[in-house]
Design a protein around this motif. Structure first.
Motif, PDB file in Angstrom:
ATOM      1  N   ARG A 206       0.828  -1.212   0.000  1.00 31.40           N
ATOM      2  CA  ARG A 206       0.000   0.000   0.000  1.00 31.40           C
ATOM      3  C   ARG A 206       0.864   1.265   0.000  1.00 31.40           C
ATOM      4  O   ARG A 206       0.540   2.251  -0.681  1.00 31.40           O
ATOM      5  N   ARG A 207       1.947   1.246   0.784  1.00 33.14           N
ATOM      6  CA  ARG A 207       2.833   2.411   0.782  1.00 33.14           C
ATOM      7  C   ARG A 207       3.453   2.627  -0.598  1.00 33.14           C
ATOM      8  O   ARG A 207       3.556   3.768  -1.073  1.00 33.14           O
ATOM      9  N   ARG A 208       3.850   1.513  -1.231  1.00 37.83           N
ATOM     10  CA  ARG A 208       4.424   1.638  -2.566  1.00 37.83           C
ATOM     11  C   ARG A 208       3.395   2.174  -3.559  1.00 37.83           C
ATOM     12  O   ARG A 208       3.702   3.024  -4.401  1.00 37.83           O
ATOM     13  N   GLU A 209       2.159   1.683  -3.424  1.00 39.10           N
ATOM     14  CA  GLU A 209       1.108   2.168  -4.328  1.00 39.10           C
ATOM     15  C   GLU A 209       0.823   3.647  -4.091  1.00 39.10           C
ATOM     16  O   GLU A 209       0.615   4.416  -5.044  1.00 39.10           O
ATOM     17  N   ARG A 210       0.821   4.054  -2.812  1.00 37.94           N
ATOM     18  CA  ARG A 210       0.586   5.478  -2.533  1.00 37.94           C
ATOM     19  C   ARG A 210       1.697   6.341  -3.118  1.00 37.94           C
ATOM     20  O   ARG A 210       1.433   7.443  -3.633  1.00 37.94           O
ATOM     21  N   ARG A 211       2.948   5.860  -3.018  1.00 38.01           N
ATOM     22  CA  ARG A 211       4.049   6.631  -3.606  1.00 38.01           C
ATOM     23  C   ARG A 211       3.874   6.771  -5.119  1.00 38.01           C
ATOM     24  O   ARG A 211       4.122   7.849  -5.689  1.00 38.01           O
ATOM     25  N   VAL A 212       3.442   5.679  -5.755  1.00 34.59           N
ATOM     26  CA  VAL A 212       3.228   5.731  -7.205  1.00 34.59           C
ATOM     27  C   VAL A 212       2.127   6.728  -7.539  1.00 34.59           C
ATOM     28  O   VAL A 212       2.245   7.524  -8.484  1.00 34.59           O
ATOM     29  N   ARG A 213       1.039   6.691  -6.742  1.00 36.04           N
ATOM     30  CA  ARG A 213      -0.075   7.624  -7.007  1.00 36.04           C
ATOM     31  C   ARG A 213       0.366   9.078  -6.814  1.00 36.04           C
ATOM     32  O   ARG A 213      -0.020   9.963  -7.578  1.00 36.04           O
ATOM     33  N   VAL A 214       1.144   9.318  -5.773  1.00 34.96           N
ATOM     34  CA  VAL A 214       1.620  10.685  -5.544  1.00 34.96           C
ATOM     35  C   VAL A 214       2.507  11.151  -6.686  1.00 34.96           C
ATOM     36  O   VAL A 214       2.403  12.294  -7.162  1.00 34.96           O
ATOM     37  N   GLN A 215       3.381  10.249  -7.154  1.00 35.24           N
ATOM     38  CA  GLN A 215       4.246  10.614  -8.277  1.00 35.24           C
ATOM     39  C   GLN A 215       3.439  10.899  -9.533  1.00 35.24           C
ATOM     40  O   GLN A 215       3.722  11.853 -10.273  1.00 35.24           O
ATOM     41  N   GLN A 216       2.399  10.081  -9.775  1.00 31.04           N
ATOM     42  CA  GLN A 216       1.538  10.335 -10.934  1.00 31.04           C
ATOM     43  C   GLN A 216       0.805  11.658 -10.789  1.00 31.04           C
ATOM     44  O   GLN A 216       0.671  12.420 -11.757  1.00 31.04           O
ATOM     45  N   ALA A 217       0.320  11.927  -9.573  1.00 32.84           N
ATOM     46  CA  ALA A 217      -0.390  13.191  -9.361  1.00 32.84           C
ATOM     47  C   ALA A 217       0.523  14.388  -9.576  1.00 32.84           C
ATOM     48  O   ALA A 217       0.136  15.391 -10.199  1.00 32.84           O
ATOM     49  N   LEU A 218       1.757  14.283  -9.076  1.00 32.95           N
ATOM     50  CA  LEU A 218       2.690  15.386  -9.279  1.00 32.95           C
ATOM     51  C   LEU A 218       3.043  15.558 -10.755  1.00 32.95           C
ATOM     52  O   LEU A 218       3.190  16.688 -11.245  1.00 32.95           O
ATOM     53  N   ALA A 219       3.159  14.423 -11.462  1.00 30.24           N
ATOM     54  CA  ALA A 219       3.489  14.519 -12.885  1.00 30.24           C
ATOM     55  C   ALA A 219       2.365  15.163 -13.676  1.00 30.24           C
ATOM     56  O   ALA A 219       2.609  15.914 -14.623  1.00 30.24           O
ATOM     57  N   VAL A 220       1.104  14.830 -13.296  1.00 24.53           N
ATOM     58  CA  VAL A 220      -0.042  15.364 -14.052  1.00 24.53           C
ATOM     59  C   VAL A 220      -0.387  16.775 -13.604  1.00 24.53           C
ATOM     60  O   VAL A 220      -0.588  17.679 -14.430  1.00 24.53           O
TER      61      VAL A 220
END
Length: 358
Positions: A206-220
């Motif tokens: 879950r922590r890894r998934e949250r990091r991925v989501r945050v990175q995607q959000a920052l990229a978009v």
């Protein structure tokens, strides 16, 4: 039980019972019926070694042992003795002392070679206790006490081995119970450890998934947020449209990530560019779906969205055992733009059937 431990204990039992039987052959005075004496020794050895080696062959991993069932939560136990073998043990408990003392003269019945049956039968009943038949072992102790008291008297029986036989059975029963309790505790601790590892693994995922989501959000949304701050919220129409699309994409990633792949994201982007409001919700039902089946569901979803022109599009997963995803589109009629919305798109994506290898 570990096979090496089982083999070692079996060897010890065989050597010890053979030693007791050999002690019965050391005749310090004449034996009036040697054939009967040797027959008693033979019956004792056959019965004892049957108890030792019954169901000795190793079982495949996970196979349930025959005999009495293990209590809930306990580790699998060694197979208990069958009923017919327990009856043979009781018969041996009665016949061997009877034949031994009948074969010797009355004056020699207290000699060590004549009283070997007390220790020998005690060892046999100890083996029966370890093999999960303590009730029959205690019945054997009672029978041994009665028969020996009739032949040599109760005081002599107690002094020459009856007490030792009872103590052996008690100790064997206590040790068996302690080992079983330790096995249950070990199984419980192993289960707790496994569940803790699974929980830690899920939290890490879950922590890894949250990091991925945050990175995607920052990229978009990162560049748009920077632009919004720099312009104090005064954005150009094109920038506002990009912000609307970015918000929709972020909502999709947060609410329905299992439904998304590159094709589905492209279809959702196209629908929003046409002016549609799209809502994606993953409400469960796809957790147990295989990756291949999930890929087919996404392909069907992308195809269903290809020509969607509804004003509002709702995409929801379904807990239904047959339906995986439901796509609903609602729009107002052209002839009545101020009226209620009607459903102009309804598409159900069924769970793919598993393919069987031929």
């Amino acid at each position: 039980m570990n096979m090496r431990v089982h083999t070692g204990l079996s060897i010890v039992a065989v050597v010890f019972t053979a030693y007791l039987a050999v002690g019965g052959l050391v005749w310090t005075s004449p034996v009036s019926q040697p054939a009967l004496f040797i027959a008693a020794l033979s019956l004792y050895l056959v019965t004892t070694w049957l108890c030792v080696f019954w169901d000795f062959a190793p079982r495949p991993a996970g196979a349930e042992p025959r005999g009495e069932e293990a209590p809930a939560g306990a580790l699998p136990k060694g197979a208990s003795l069958p009923l017919w073998l327990c009856v043979l043990v009781l018969a041996t408990t009665v016949l061997v002392p009877l034949a031994t003392w009948s074969a010797v003269d009355e004056g020699a019945r207290l000699q060590p070679f004549a009283t070997w049956s007390l220790g020998g039968i005690g060892a046999l009943l100890t083996i029966v206790t370890v093999r999960r038949r303590p009730l029959y072992a205690w019945i054997g102790v009672v029978l041994l006490g009665v028969s020996s008291s009739l032949w040599i008297g109760l005081p002599n029986s107690l002094a020459l081995g009856l007490v030792g036989a009872a103590v052996w059975v008690i100790v064997a029963q206590l040790l068996t119970g302690l080992v079983d309790r330790a096995a249950v505790d070990t199984a419980e601790l192993t289960g707790i450890q496994r569940r803790s590892f699974e929980w830690l693994a899920s939290q890490e995922g879950r922590r890894r998934e949250r990091r991925v989501r945050v990175q995607q959000a920052l990229a978009v949304a990162g560049p748009l947020l920077i632009r919004t701050i720099e312009s104090d919220g005064d954005l150009e129409p094109e920038e506002r449209e990009r912000a609307r699309l970015a918000e929709g994409s972020l909502r999709d990633e947060l609410r329905g990530p299992r439904l998304l792949d590159e094709a589905v994201r492209a279809r959702l982007q196209q629908a929003r560019l046409r002016g549609s409001t799209v809502t994606v919700l993953d409400e469960g039902g796809l957790d147990a779906v295989s990756p291949a089946a999930l890929e087919r569901i996404r392909a069907d979803l992308a195809e269903a969205l290809a020509g969607a022109s509804s004003e509002r599009i709702y995409i929801r997963t379904s807990p239904h055992p047959r339906v995986a995803v439901t796509v609903v589109g609602r729009s107002r009629r052209r002839e009545d733009p101020d009226g209620d919305e009607v459903v102009d798109l309804w598409h159900e994506i069924a769970h793919p059937r598993p393919t069987l290898d031929r």
